[in-house]
Design a protein around this motif. Structure first.
Motif, PDB file in Angstrom:
ATOM      1  N   GLN A 191       0.848  -1.181   0.000  1.00 21.72           N
ATOM      2  CA  GLN A 191       0.000   0.000   0.000  1.00 21.72           C
ATOM      3  C   GLN A 191       0.884   1.231   0.000  1.00 21.72           C
ATOM      4  O   GLN A 191       2.085   1.150   0.246  1.00 21.72           O
ATOM      5  CB  GLN A 191      -0.930   0.004   1.219  1.00 21.72           C
ATOM      6  CG  GLN A 191      -0.219   0.071   2.566  1.00 21.72           C
ATOM      7  CD  GLN A 191      -1.195  -0.025   3.723  1.00 21.72           C
ATOM      8  OE1 GLN A 191      -2.114  -0.840   3.729  1.00 21.72           O
ATOM      9  NE2 GLN A 191      -1.005   0.813   4.718  1.00 21.72           N
ATOM     10  N   THR A 192       0.307   2.370  -0.311  1.00 22.19           N
ATOM     11  CA  THR A 192       1.050   3.623  -0.309  1.00 22.19           C
ATOM     12  C   THR A 192       0.923   4.282   1.044  1.00 22.19           C
ATOM     13  O   THR A 192      -0.190   4.489   1.544  1.00 22.19           O
ATOM     14  CB  THR A 192       0.529   4.569  -1.406  1.00 22.19           C
ATOM     15  OG1 THR A 192       0.688   3.942  -2.678  1.00 22.19           O
ATOM     16  CG2 THR A 192       1.302   5.884  -1.395  1.00 22.19           C
ATOM     17  N   ASN A 193       2.058   4.602   1.650  1.00 25.02           N
ATOM     18  CA  ASN A 193       2.028   5.218   2.968  1.00 25.02           C
ATOM     19  C   ASN A 193       1.657   6.689   2.859  1.00 25.02           C
ATOM     20  O   ASN A 193       2.269   7.430   2.089  1.00 25.02           O
ATOM     21  CB  ASN A 193       3.391   5.073   3.642  1.00 25.02           C
ATOM     22  CG  ASN A 193       3.378   5.575   5.063  1.00 25.02           C
ATOM     23  OD1 ASN A 193       3.586   6.761   5.308  1.00 25.02           O
ATOM     24  ND2 ASN A 193       3.133   4.684   5.994  1.00 25.02           N
TER      25      ASN A 193
ATOM     26  N   LEU B   4       5.340   3.402  -1.774  1.00 25.18           N
ATOM     27  CA  LEU B   4       4.706   2.093  -1.808  1.00 25.18           C
ATOM     28  C   LEU B   4       5.553   1.135  -0.986  1.00 25.18           C
ATOM     29  O   LEU B   4       6.774   1.063  -1.152  1.00 25.18           O
ATOM     30  CB  LEU B   4       4.601   1.586  -3.249  1.00 25.18           C
ATOM     31  CG  LEU B   4       3.840   0.278  -3.473  1.00 25.18           C
ATOM     32  CD1 LEU B   4       2.356   0.475  -3.177  1.00 25.18           C
ATOM     33  CD2 LEU B   4       4.036  -0.216  -4.903  1.00 25.18           C
ATOM     34  N   TYR B   5       4.929   0.409  -0.061  1.00 30.52           N
ATOM     35  CA  TYR B   5       5.703  -0.465   0.820  1.00 30.52           C
ATOM     36  C   TYR B   5       4.875  -1.680   1.210  1.00 30.52           C
ATOM     37  O   TYR B   5       3.660  -1.726   1.021  1.00 30.52           O
ATOM     38  CB  TYR B   5       6.139   0.300   2.077  1.00 30.52           C
ATOM     39  CG  TYR B   5       5.022   0.566   3.062  1.00 30.52           C
ATOM     40  CD1 TYR B   5       4.978  -0.108   4.283  1.00 30.52           C
ATOM     41  CD2 TYR B   5       4.008   1.473   2.779  1.00 30.52           C
ATOM     42  CE1 TYR B   5       3.961   0.122   5.192  1.00 30.52           C
ATOM     43  CE2 TYR B   5       2.997   1.711   3.681  1.00 30.52           C
ATOM     44  CZ  TYR B   5       2.972   1.030   4.888  1.00 30.52           C
ATOM     45  OH  TYR B   5       1.963   1.255   5.777  1.00 30.52           O
TER      46      TYR B   5
ATOM     47  N   LEU C 274       0.106  -4.973   8.497  1.00 33.17           N
ATOM     48  CA  LEU C 274      -0.978  -4.421   9.301  1.00 33.17           C
ATOM     49  C   LEU C 274      -1.843  -3.464   8.493  1.00 33.17           C
ATOM     50  O   LEU C 274      -1.320  -2.543   7.879  1.00 33.17           O
ATOM     51  CB  LEU C 274      -0.421  -3.662  10.512  1.00 33.17           C
ATOM     52  CG  LEU C 274       0.347  -4.445  11.559  1.00 33.17           C
ATOM     53  CD1 LEU C 274       0.896  -3.494  12.621  1.00 33.17           C
ATOM     54  CD2 LEU C 274      -0.537  -5.498  12.209  1.00 33.17           C
ATOM     55  N   ASN C 275      -3.166  -3.664   8.529  1.00 36.97           N
ATOM     56  CA  ASN C 275      -4.051  -2.584   8.126  1.00 36.97           C
ATOM     57  C   ASN C 275      -4.331  -1.740   9.368  1.00 36.97           C
ATOM     58  O   ASN C 275      -3.944  -2.100  10.488  1.00 36.97           O
ATOM     59  CB  ASN C 275      -5.335  -3.111   7.485  1.00 36.97           C
ATOM     60  CG  ASN C 275      -6.134  -4.029   8.405  1.00 36.97           C
ATOM     61  OD1 ASN C 275      -6.160  -3.833   9.634  1.00 36.97           O
ATOM     62  ND2 ASN C 275      -6.787  -5.031   7.841  1.00 36.97           N
ATOM     63  N   GLN C 276      -4.970  -0.608   9.194  1.00 36.67           N
ATOM     64  CA  GLN C 276      -5.147   0.307  10.315  1.00 36.67           C
ATOM     65  C   GLN C 276      -5.958  -0.314  11.437  1.00 36.67           C
ATOM     66  O   GLN C 276      -5.638  -0.145  12.624  1.00 36.67           O
ATOM     67  CB  GLN C 276      -5.818   1.598   9.832  1.00 36.67           C
ATOM     68  CG  GLN C 276      -5.892   2.683  10.890  1.00 36.67           C
ATOM     69  CD  GLN C 276      -6.290   4.028  10.304  1.00 36.67           C
ATOM     70  OE1 GLN C 276      -5.685   4.489   9.348  1.00 36.67           O
ATOM     71  NE2 GLN C 276      -7.312   4.641  10.860  1.00 36.67           N
ATOM     72  N   GLU C 277      -6.994  -1.054  11.099  1.00 38.10           N
ATOM     73  CA  GLU C 277      -7.833  -1.688  12.119  1.00 38.10           C
ATOM     74  C   GLU C 277      -7.024  -2.669  12.962  1.00 38.10           C
ATOM     75  O   GLU C 277      -7.134  -2.706  14.188  1.00 38.10           O
ATOM     76  CB  GLU C 277      -9.004  -2.405  11.458  1.00 38.10           C
ATOM     77  CG  GLU C 277      -9.940  -3.092  12.433  1.00 38.10           C
ATOM     78  CD  GLU C 277     -11.083  -3.808  11.733  1.00 38.10           C
ATOM     79  OE1 GLU C 277     -11.935  -4.386  12.435  1.00 38.10           O
ATOM     80  OE2 GLU C 277     -11.119  -3.797  10.485  1.00 38.10           O
TER      81      GLU C 277
ATOM     82  N   GLY D 201       4.620  -2.344  11.141  1.00 38.50           N
ATOM     83  CA  GLY D 201       3.975  -3.152  10.114  1.00 38.50           C
ATOM     84  C   GLY D 201       4.961  -3.631   9.076  1.00 38.50           C
ATOM     85  O   GLY D 201       4.893  -4.773   8.593  1.00 38.50           O
ATOM     86  N   GLN D 202       5.923  -2.776   8.723  1.00 38.78           N
ATOM     87  CA  GLN D 202       6.953  -3.171   7.760  1.00 38.78           C
ATOM     88  C   GLN D 202       7.824  -4.290   8.315  1.00 38.78           C
ATOM     89  O   GLN D 202       8.128  -5.263   7.622  1.00 38.78           O
ATOM     90  CB  GLN D 202       7.831  -1.968   7.414  1.00 38.78           C
ATOM     91  CG  GLN D 202       7.122  -0.864   6.638  1.00 38.78           C
ATOM     92  CD  GLN D 202       8.050   0.300   6.368  1.00 38.78           C
ATOM     93  OE1 GLN D 202       9.198   0.129   5.974  1.00 38.78           O
ATOM     94  NE2 GLN D 202       7.553   1.506   6.602  1.00 38.78           N
ATOM     95  N   ARG D 203       8.230  -4.146   9.579  1.00 40.55           N
ATOM     96  CA  ARG D 203       9.089  -5.160  10.184  1.00 40.55           C
ATOM     97  C   ARG D 203       8.337  -6.475  10.342  1.00 40.55           C
ATOM     98  O   ARG D 203       8.901  -7.556  10.152  1.00 40.55           O
ATOM     99  CB  ARG D 203       9.600  -4.686  11.541  1.00 40.55           C
ATOM    100  CG  ARG D 203      10.506  -3.467  11.460  1.00 40.55           C
ATOM    101  CD  ARG D 203      11.557  -3.610  10.389  1.00 40.55           C
ATOM    102  NE  ARG D 203      12.363  -4.792  10.580  1.00 40.55           N
ATOM    103  CZ  ARG D 203      13.115  -5.337   9.635  1.00 40.55           C
ATOM    104  NH1 ARG D 203      13.145  -4.812   8.432  1.00 40.55           N
ATOM    105  NH2 ARG D 203      13.828  -6.417   9.886  1.00 40.55           N
ATOM    106  N   MET D 204       7.072  -6.405  10.701  1.00 41.50           N
ATOM    107  CA  MET D 204       6.280  -7.617  10.836  1.00 41.50           C
ATOM    108  C   MET D 204       6.130  -8.307   9.484  1.00 41.50           C
ATOM    109  O   MET D 204       6.178  -9.538   9.382  1.00 41.50           O
ATOM    110  CB  MET D 204       4.920  -7.291  11.442  1.00 41.50           C
ATOM    111  CG  MET D 204       5.003  -6.866  12.897  1.00 41.50           C
ATOM    112  SD  MET D 204       3.442  -6.232  13.557  1.00 41.50           S
ATOM    113  CE  MET D 204       2.499  -7.751  13.700  1.00 41.50           C
TER     114      MET D 204
END
Length: 301
Positions: free
Chosen positions: A30-32, A38-39, A43-46, A147-150
């Motif tokens: 998704q785009t941050n 784009l990365y 995780l989504n926000q929820e 989220g990136q590390r996960m």
């Protein structure tokens, strides 16, 4: 300032457990909104909000709880909320806490739960420094570094592990990976962000500071405080910080370059620091409080 520089998880669950968790957290691109890049994130926000809310009580318990002064708590929260309102994710359920701990550090859980320690707050001299710390932690959230590390951990594990009983995985698998409830204190995520992540969070934090009229050199002053503390017999108080962050001098060098490039009119002294407000709302009340509940810093793990 919060989970940081790392090629590896400091403590991994067995490979099978992480692989199970990989089914629950399926990485996607998704785009941050903060960086425009784009990365890949797990995780989504929820989900980020859910994990932060689940982890928060245990994290507070392991780090001395909140400071016993409502005025200080409200003051820090008010600055944090104003900064968050200037971020790209103003509608997250942001929360800002001061831990009643001697450790010198600050942290951010996914979904907007921000913590800073009393030990760090006591070493500050102005409001711009406080805004710099809070803005930096907000930057870790808006850039979705966890989220990136996960996502990276999930991809690495899934590549080499057997996904047997995938249906048994729960969100608590990832809470364990993040270190919550494992007694590791300041190493909460068991992840270290890269120097690039730290620089990115500094850039975002300074961006949010500037939008509220704070002098960005306040963030450099924070790094100078940490550098001085590291050479002044406070090594044990900084253990969790150095386990999760690049050295302060590296951060100072990056910040000075950033400020000179993007905020050339900012001066090292002058307006935008607000020391009087900080003295009235933080330093005087702190001087009247009993010793912190957490008098021994948590082990870095």
């Amino acid at each position: 300032m919060h989970p940081r520089t790392f090629p590896l998880l400091r403590r991994l669950l067995p490979a099978a457990s992480l692989a199970l968790a990989a089914v629950t957290f399926s990485p996607g691109c998704q785009t941050n909104p903060a960086t425009g890049e784009l990365y890949l994130t797990a995780l989504n926000q929820e989900k980020a909000v859910q994990i932060g809310e689940e982890a928060e009580p245990q994290f507070l318990s392991e780090n001395g709880g909140v400071i016993p002064d409502a005025g200080i708590r409200d003051y820090v929260a008010s600055i944090g909320n104003r900064l968050a309102a200037k971020s790209e994710l103003p509608d997250l359920p942001w929360e800002f806490h001061v831990l009643d701990s001697v450790q010198i550090n600050a942290f951010a859980l996914p979904g907007g739960k921000i913590f800073m320690s009393r030990g760090l707050l006591e070493r500050m001299t102005n409001e711009a420094q406080l805004a710099g710390v809070l803005g930096h932690e907000i930057g870790h959230v808006t850039a979705d570094h966890v989220g990136q590390r996960m996502a990276q951990a999930t991809a690495v594990t899934a590549a080499g592990a057997v996904l047997g009983a995938a249906g048994a995985a729960t969100d608590k698998d990832w809470l364990k990976v993040l270190g919550v409830g494992t007694g590791v204190g300041g190493g909460v995520y068991l992840l270290r962000f890269s120097r690039g992540n730290e620089t990115e969070s500094d850039l975002l934090g300074v961006r949010y500071m500037d939008r509220l009229g704070y002098n960005p050199w306040g963030q450099v002053q924070v790094m100078e405080i940490l550098k001085e503390a590291s050479g002044g017999g406070s090594g044990n108080l900084l253990e969790s910080f150095f386990a999760t962050h690049p050295l302060p001098q590296d951060r100072i060098d990056d910040l000075e370059e950033l400020i000179r490039d993007k905020y050339p009119d900012a001066k090292r002294s002058g307006d935008g620091f607000f020391p009087e407000r900080f003295e009235q709302n933080v330093l005087r009340p702190l001087s009247r409080l009993p010793a912190p509940r957490q008098t021994t810093p948590p082990a870095a793990g």
